[in-house]
Design an enzyme around this catalytic site. Structure first.
Site, PDB file in Angstrom:
ATOM      1  N   ILE A 132       0.918  -1.287  -0.064  1.00  0.00           N
ATOM      2  CA  ILE A 132      -0.128  -0.024   0.002  1.00  0.00           C
ATOM      3  C   ILE A 132       0.888   1.325  -0.123  1.00  0.00           C
ATOM      4  O   ILE A 132       1.967   1.280   0.643  1.00  0.00           O
ATOM      5  CB  ILE A 132      -0.982   0.025   1.131  1.00  0.00           C
ATOM      6  CG1 ILE A 132      -1.969   1.229   1.086  1.00  0.00           C
ATOM      7  CG2 ILE A 132      -0.439   0.143   2.466  1.00  0.00           C
ATOM      8  CD1 ILE A 132      -3.292   1.032   1.991  1.00  0.00           C
ATOM      9  N   PRO A 137       7.735  11.393  -0.569  1.00  0.00           N
ATOM     10  CA  PRO A 137       8.876  12.065   0.033  1.00  0.00           C
ATOM     11  C   PRO A 137       8.419  13.479   0.602  1.00  0.00           C
ATOM     12  O   PRO A 137       7.950  14.303  -0.255  1.00  0.00           O
ATOM     13  CB  PRO A 137       9.651  12.185  -1.249  1.00  0.00           C
ATOM     14  CG  PRO A 137       9.129  10.892  -2.100  1.00  0.00           C
ATOM     15  CD  PRO A 137       7.648  10.771  -1.792  1.00  0.00           C
ATOM     16  N   GLY A 140       5.366  12.417   5.164  1.00  0.00           N
ATOM     17  CA  GLY A 140       5.388  11.854   6.262  1.00  0.00           C
ATOM     18  C   GLY A 140       3.737  11.534   6.583  1.00  0.00           C
ATOM     19  O   GLY A 140       3.070  10.830   5.499  1.00  0.00           O
ATOM     20  N   GLU A 251      -5.240  -1.681  10.781  1.00  0.00           N
ATOM     21  CA  GLU A 251      -3.917  -1.401  10.549  1.00  0.00           C
ATOM     22  C   GLU A 251      -3.023  -0.965  11.948  1.00  0.00           C
ATOM     23  O   GLU A 251      -1.982  -1.908  12.231  1.00  0.00           O
ATOM     24  CB  GLU A 251      -3.545  -0.572   9.610  1.00  0.00           C
ATOM     25  CG  GLU A 251      -1.997  -0.181   9.319  1.00  0.00           C
ATOM     26  CD  GLU A 251      -1.598   0.774   8.385  1.00  0.00           C
ATOM     27  OE1 GLU A 251      -0.525   1.197   8.144  1.00  0.00           O
ATOM     28  OE2 GLU A 251      -2.676   1.178   7.730  1.00  0.00           O
ATOM     29  N   ARG A 252      -3.610  -0.299  12.683  1.00  0.00           N
ATOM     30  CA  ARG A 252      -2.995   0.226  14.041  1.00  0.00           C
ATOM     31  C   ARG A 252      -3.004  -0.746  14.736  1.00  0.00           C
ATOM     32  O   ARG A 252      -2.000  -1.114  15.811  1.00  0.00           O
ATOM     33  CB  ARG A 252      -3.490   1.582  14.324  1.00  0.00           C
ATOM     34  CG  ARG A 252      -3.137   2.411  13.515  1.00  0.00           C
ATOM     35  CD  ARG A 252      -3.717   3.992  13.730  1.00  0.00           C
ATOM     36  NE  ARG A 252      -3.013   5.079  12.822  1.00  0.00           N
ATOM     37  CZ  ARG A 252      -3.749   6.047  12.359  1.00  0.00           C
ATOM     38  NH1 ARG A 252      -5.045   6.156  12.958  1.00  0.00           N
ATOM     39  NH2 ARG A 252      -3.178   6.823  11.549  1.00  0.00           N
ATOM     40  N   GLN A 345      20.044  -4.717  27.400  1.00  0.00           N
ATOM     41  CA  GLN A 345      20.741  -4.387  28.631  1.00  0.00           C
ATOM     42  C   GLN A 345      21.071  -5.471  29.270  1.00  0.00           C
ATOM     43  O   GLN A 345      22.173  -5.759  29.710  1.00  0.00           O
ATOM     44  CB  GLN A 345      20.039  -3.054  29.387  1.00  0.00           C
ATOM     45  CG  GLN A 345      20.976  -2.507  30.559  1.00  0.00           C
ATOM     46  CD  GLN A 345      22.193  -1.788  29.933  1.00  0.00           C
ATOM     47  OE1 GLN A 345      22.194  -1.301  28.967  1.00  0.00           O
ATOM     48  NE2 GLN A 345      23.035  -1.563  30.817  1.00  0.00           N
ATOM     49  N   GLY A 349      27.065  -7.120  26.841  1.00  0.00           N
ATOM     50  CA  GLY A 349      27.788  -7.035  25.475  1.00  0.00           C
ATOM     51  C   GLY A 349      27.119  -8.078  24.596  1.00  0.00           C
ATOM     52  O   GLY A 349      27.293  -7.824  23.428  1.00  0.00           O
ATOM     53  N   GLY A 372       2.466   3.351  10.469  1.00  0.00           N
ATOM     54  CA  GLY A 372       1.159   3.464  10.494  1.00  0.00           C
ATOM     55  C   GLY A 372       0.546   4.581  11.404  1.00  0.00           C
ATOM     56  O   GLY A 372      -0.483   4.888  11.904  1.00  0.00           O
ATOM     57  N   THR A 374       2.638   8.281  13.634  1.00  0.00           N
ATOM     58  CA  THR A 374       3.598   8.363  14.539  1.00  0.00           C
ATOM     59  C   THR A 374       3.037   8.429  15.975  1.00  0.00           C
ATOM     60  O   THR A 374       1.747   8.600  15.927  1.00  0.00           O
ATOM     61  CB  THR A 374       4.524   9.742  14.532  1.00  0.00           C
ATOM     62  OG1 THR A 374       3.640  10.621  14.476  1.00  0.00           O
ATOM     63  CG2 THR A 374       5.224   9.642  13.203  1.00  0.00           C
TER      64      THR A 374
END
Length: 395
Positions: A132, A137, A140, A251-252, A345, A349, A372, A374
């Site tokens: 979809i 560009p 947003g 979708e969300r 964390q 490492g 989807g 911000t």
């Protein structure tokens, strides 16, 4: 007189448990052995789509007459996302969600019989991968700023413009494209079009290099005088905003469920790791700080799952709304990022090494608060609902 005991709550039923065994077998056979290969290629091989279709894992919402399962019970999709999250296959989960929860749903809800007959059987068979294309560009989350336009030329439409950040953009066979088809009251009128990637004038940019989800091919798309027949219009002309508004809650919620399942998997991996890891002659899990942190993470994840399960059941009943979808999406994706970071964390490492799944999960999680819509957009949706309509005459 004694009060009756409440029925025990169960989210899943026997059918879902049986389906889980099918999905788990598919994942072990056709996903796990190829994860590294897909990451290196920055592309999920098409063979897994056909394998998923053969196992009955694709096309759940697609009507039976088109080769799907014809099920409106979203819990089956939840099972798939859980099993993919457990092995760290976030890129494939995202691709499946685009096909099943977004494009498939648009076609089932808004498509004509001709459109459904053309595309749904291939989607259910794993032969048609879809995308979809809304984001542009510089655009947003601002859908009203869309510049891609379609103009009439006789009975045809001619499409021009560009889209970016398109999931499965370099491999999809069909793309739903949001385009301007005029203006009304000073605002853009949006319409949705079914655009085959084989159409003359359809161009793909190179696969975009991303922080995470490496196996998910993402690309820019370009439309240069791309001619479409009248039958490519999905729904009515100018109804694009209404269609998007109707489908965005699903979708969300799909993104939110992927988020909580990824967080759950990260906690499980971390618990296993801390039980085995020896530090100063003791298991890492035997340190109070480790136990307290795991207790916090487990509680946050379980509470979030409880909320999302209620959302899924509301979706099944047809009562799930856009504001609740915004709440679910921002909370679960922010939770995912917090939990995965904390789990990394605790790995120390080793958590930074790609040989551990938590490393990939950390990179894959970051986009979830963006894709989807911000977190900030989600809060705006909720805030506007809380504020209510402005009094008449007020700016």
């Amino acid at each position: 007189m004694t009060r009756e005991q409440p029925m025990p709550y169960t989210f899943y039923e026997d059918d879902h448990a049986a389906f889980r065994r099918t999905v788990r077998s598919l994942v072990e056979r056709s996903v796990v052995p190829y994860l590294e290969e897909w990451e290196e290629a920055r592309l999920v091989d098409r063979s897994v789509w056909k394998a998923a279709a053969s196992a009955g894992v694709l096309g759940l919402r697609i009507p039976e007459r088109f080769g799907g399962a014809g099920s409106a019970d979203y819990r089956f999709r939840c099972v798939i996302q859980e099993e993919l999250a457990e092995v760290g296959a976030a890129a494939l989960a995202s691709g499946f969600s685009i096909n099943e929860d977004i494009v498939g749903s648009y076609l089932v809800r808004f498509g004509t019989e001709e459109q459904q007959s053309r595309w749904l059987p291939g989607m259910a068979a794993g032969e048609v991968v879809t995308s979809i294309a809304m984001t542009e560009p510089g655009g947003g989350s601002d859908l009203r700023g869309i510049r891609t336009a379609a103009r009439r030329d006789g009975s045809d439409w001619v499409l021009n413009g560009a889209k970016t950040f398109i999931t499965s953009g370099s491999s999809s066979d069909l793309v739903i494209v949001a385009a301007r088809t005029g203006e009304a009251s000073g605002r853009a009128r949006l319409s949705l079009f079914l655009v085959p990637s084989a159409a003359p004038g359809f161009q793909r940019g190179p696969k975009l290099k991303k922080l995470g989800l490496h196996a998910q091919d993402t690309a820019e798309l370009y439309f240069d005088d791309l001619r479409l027949p009248a039958g490519a219009l999905l729904g009515e002309e100018g109804s694009g905003f209404g269609q998007l508004t109707a489908q965005l809650p699903l979708e969300r919620l799909s993104i939110a469920w992927r988020a909580v399942t990824a967080a759950e998997a990260a906690v499980r991996w971390t618990l296993e790791y801390t039980r085995e890891r020896q530090v100063f002659g003791r298991r890492l899990v035997d340190f109070q700080n480790t136990r307290f942190r795991l207790a916090e993470l487990t509680t946050e994840v379980e509470v979030t799952r409880g909320y999302l399960e209620r959302c899924i059941l509301d979706l099944n009943e047809g009562t799930f709304d856009a504001v609740t979808g915004a709440k679910a999406k921002w909370w679960a994706t922010e939770l995912q990022n917090r939990v995965v970071a904390a789990c990394l964390q605790l790995h120390g490492g080793y958590g930074y090494m790609d040989e551990y799944r938590i490393s990939r999960a950390y990179a894959d999680a970051r986009v979830q608060t963006i894709v989807g819509g911000t977190t900030e957009i989600m809060k705006e949706i909720i805030g506007r609902d809380l504020a209510g309509p402005r009094p008449a005459g007020k700016a």
